[in-house]
Enzyme design. Structure first.
Site, short mmCIF file in Angstrom:
data_model
loop_
_atom_site.label_atom_id
_atom_site.label_comp_id
_atom_site.label_asym_id
_atom_site.label_seq_id
_atom_site.Cartn_x
_atom_site.Cartn_y
_atom_site.Cartn_z
N ASP A 280 48.11 19.27 36.97
CA ASP A 280 48.41 17.92 36.55
C ASP A 280 49.56 17.43 37.45
O ASP A 280 50.15 18.23 38.19
CB ASP A 280 48.81 17.93 35.07
CG ASP A 280 49.14 16.55 34.54
OD1 ASP A 280 48.57 15.57 35.03
OD2 ASP A 280 49.99 16.46 33.64
N ASP B 21 52.29 14.52 36.43
CA ASP B 21 53.52 14.20 35.70
C ASP B 21 53.98 15.37 34.86
O ASP B 21 53.21 15.94 34.07
CB ASP B 21 53.29 12.98 34.80
CG ASP B 21 52.96 11.74 35.62
OD1 ASP B 21 53.79 11.36 36.46
OD2 ASP B 21 51.86 11.17 35.42
#
Length: 596
Positions: free
Chosen positions: A149, A151
């Site tokens: 991922d 963030d």
């Protein structure tokens, strides 16, 4: 020396209580049990325990030792107290002490001295926040593909971002939803909340729930004020238990309760508390359900309107942390021949700016597949949205996607097409993310990928756990709890008064070990002795977890992570409370043996 023998030795040491009876001889193998072997020397000459005066060995109101406090000299240990399985004396035993308070306080003081000796010097320094912790066995040599991922995984953000999200959402609440302007006076409160809390939408309550769906007393807040435990019981029908049908659903969102699982939710929880507090303090009637929806939408507007992306892109040095470590991780994995991919909900322009800052303009060369605006968790569960390709400027290209090529940027799509086009399946894949539901749950449960949770809170919590004061308080709390369990068969009025004092001290210790993490809600991993709801999901949906992806730099590419085998309740008595008190959780063992 077996743990059974160690437990028996501890009990024998406790019975001596300074009457000159030497401790049991130490086995040459006992040195391997660093946590327990010091128990056997707790009363050796020159130790702190041996220097205590008789008055220090007894509690308030006692006159010192009496002959009834211990078995007569030369008498064999009582049933359940000797070198067999350590247990509790039967209530009918003739050796029950006549001066109950003196006896109980003597056991208390002996146990406390042992606790101080059980913590070896420097033991607290062994904890390291850069450790990767295993819930399940993972052999990195079998992992060929690493997914990330963006963030709070590849890019970690400073706490300053939370305050800016809060302030902007508060402005939306006032300007767009026409809430009273006086709410502007409520400034952001750092560290008021922690991740993983539940919010009762209809009651307007923020609370901490454990793995067994029980609310932790003292952690329920209406606005910025705690709700008394008596009122909590009244609100929930006389119990702290939250029924499954009222609890949050699989993704933490239920009709009546929502669990806040990602770090971006911290300013949302704080704004909910502030808005609730305003209406309560000013005596203004309001609908908690509508307030929840308005605050959620105001927070969403900060993201959807691009304010958060704008702030970060305008000052990357201020907001992005440890970019050089992310760069080092990617370089190392690629040099080892691993394939990398990125699946994020963030837009391309934002990801591109951040990755250029951390890794350089050629950051896309590290990744075999890059997917933005993926719309997780729906990306992992739906098979409706097709992949679209973006050009170098981020503009959408209308063409059928028949392959996912290195150097290209793709938008939306779904995991089923991803698996079909790449062939990356099963435990060959290890995916890193910070959101247990949106990032990890479906990948582990439905597709058999290996999963790694990024938990930045590990770093500050490890610092707390590493302090000597915390270690000593927690160990004594466990030992005192075990002592109360072991001696609860003493039910005369004198003993009950002693137990009331012990219970009061136990509650104070529990409050202290909670407040050092967060004064309102404590640790994100524990509700007193039980794991939190968050912690149970962490162990269920992640094979390994760590504070940041940079923790990978501390391990060889062929390293195998093994989960610690911690004893179940019915297994060997390895816990501190049982070692200190000889507790077998069988208070009437002697009487039961006679019945059988």
């Amino acid at each position: 020396m077996s743990f059974k023998a160690v437990g028996a030795a501890v009990v024998r040491a406790l019975w001596t209580k300074g009457h000159g009876t030497p401790p049991l001889a130490r086995s040459t193998r006992a040195s391997t049990l660093t946590t327990t072997c010091s128990v056997l020397t707790a009363r050796e000459p020159g130790s702190e325990a041996s220097r205590l005066s008789p008055e220090q060995s007894y509690g308030p109101g006692s006159d010192g030792p009496s002959g009834a406090d211990v078995p007569p000299s030369g008498e064999p240990p009582h049933p359940g107290e000797g070198e067999g399985a350590p247990g509790a004396r039967g209530r009918s035993s003739t050796a029950v002490p006549t001066r109950q308070a003196s006896y109980l306080w003597a056991r208390y003081n002996d146990t406390k001295r042992l606790v101080h000796d059980l913590i070896p010097p420097g033991a607290c320094n062994l904890l390291n926040s850069s450790t990767i912790y295993a819930n399940n066995e993972v052999d990195l040599s079998t992992v060929d593909i690493y997914g990330f991922d963006y963030d709070y995984t590849l890019a970690l953000y400073s706490n300053a971002l939370n305050g800016m999200i809060y302030d902007k959402a508060k402005s939306f609440l006032i300007e767009h939803f026409k809430y009273p302007k006086e709410i502007h006076k409520y400034d952001y409160i750092p560290n008021f909340t922690v991740r993983g809390l539940h919010y009762d939408i209809q009651k307007g309550l923020l609370m901490k729930i454990d793995a067994f769906h029980y609310i932790q007393p003292g952690t329920v807040y209406r606005g910025l004020s705690p709700v008394p435990d008596e009122e909590v019981l009244e609100l929930f029908g006389g119990t702290y238990h939250v029924p499954l049908e009222l609890d949050s659903g699989f993704y933490g969102k239920g009709p009546k309760l929502k669990q806040f699982m990602d770090i971006f939710s911290i300013p949302e929880m704080t704004l909910l508390a502030a808005a609730n507090d305003f209406f309560i303090r000013n005596g203004i009637d309001y609908d908690p359900v509508h307030l929840f929806k308005d605050v959620s939408e105001a927070i969403g507007m900060v993201h959807l309107k691009g304010f958060m992306y704008k702030w970060i892109m305008e000052d990357l040095d201020k907001f992005i942390l440890r970019g050089d470590e992310t760069d080092a991780v990617l370089h190392r994995l690629v040099s080892q021949g691993k394939k990398l991919f990125l699946i994020t909900n963030s837009p391309f322009s934002f990801v591109d700016k951040g990755m250029r800052h951390m890794v350089g303009k050629d950051w896309r060369d590290f990744f075999d597949v890059v997917i933005v605006q993926a719309d997780k968790p729906h990306f992992f569960t739906d098979c409706i949205k097709p992949f679209r390709r973006l050009d170098g400027n981020g503009d959408l290209q209308w063409e059928k996607i028949t392959s996912l090529d290195k150097g290209q940027i793709y938008k939306q799509g779904n995991l089923f097409d991803f698996l079909r086009l790449t062939g990356w399946r099963g435990s060959r894949v290890l995916y890193f993310g910070d959101h247990l539901y949106s990032d990890l749950a479906d990948l582990m449960l439905r597709h058999g990928w290996r999963t790694a949770a990024i938990v930045p809170e590990l770093e500050p919590e490890t610092k707390v756990v590493s302090t000597h004061r915390y270690a000593l308080s927690l160990t004594w709390l466990q030992a005192l709890t075990g002592l109360m369990e072991r001696l609860q068969t003493h039910r005369d009025p004198e003993s009950k008064r002693v137990f009331e004092e012990w219970q009061k001290e136990r509650e104070e210790l529990r409050a202290m070990t909670k407040n050092v993490f967060n004064p309102q809600f404590g640790s994100i991993f524990r509700t007193c002795h039980n794991p939190t709801y968050f912690s149970r999901r962490l162990s269920r949906f992640s094979d390994v977890y760590m504070a940041s992806v940079s923790c990978l730099l501390n391990y060889d590419p062929s390293y195998t992570f093994y989960p610690r085998r911690t004893p179940l309740q019915h297994e060997a008595p390895l816990w501190m409370d049982q070692l200190c008190t000889g507790c077998m959780k069988t208070p009437h063992l002697e009487e039961m043996s006679q019945i059988r």
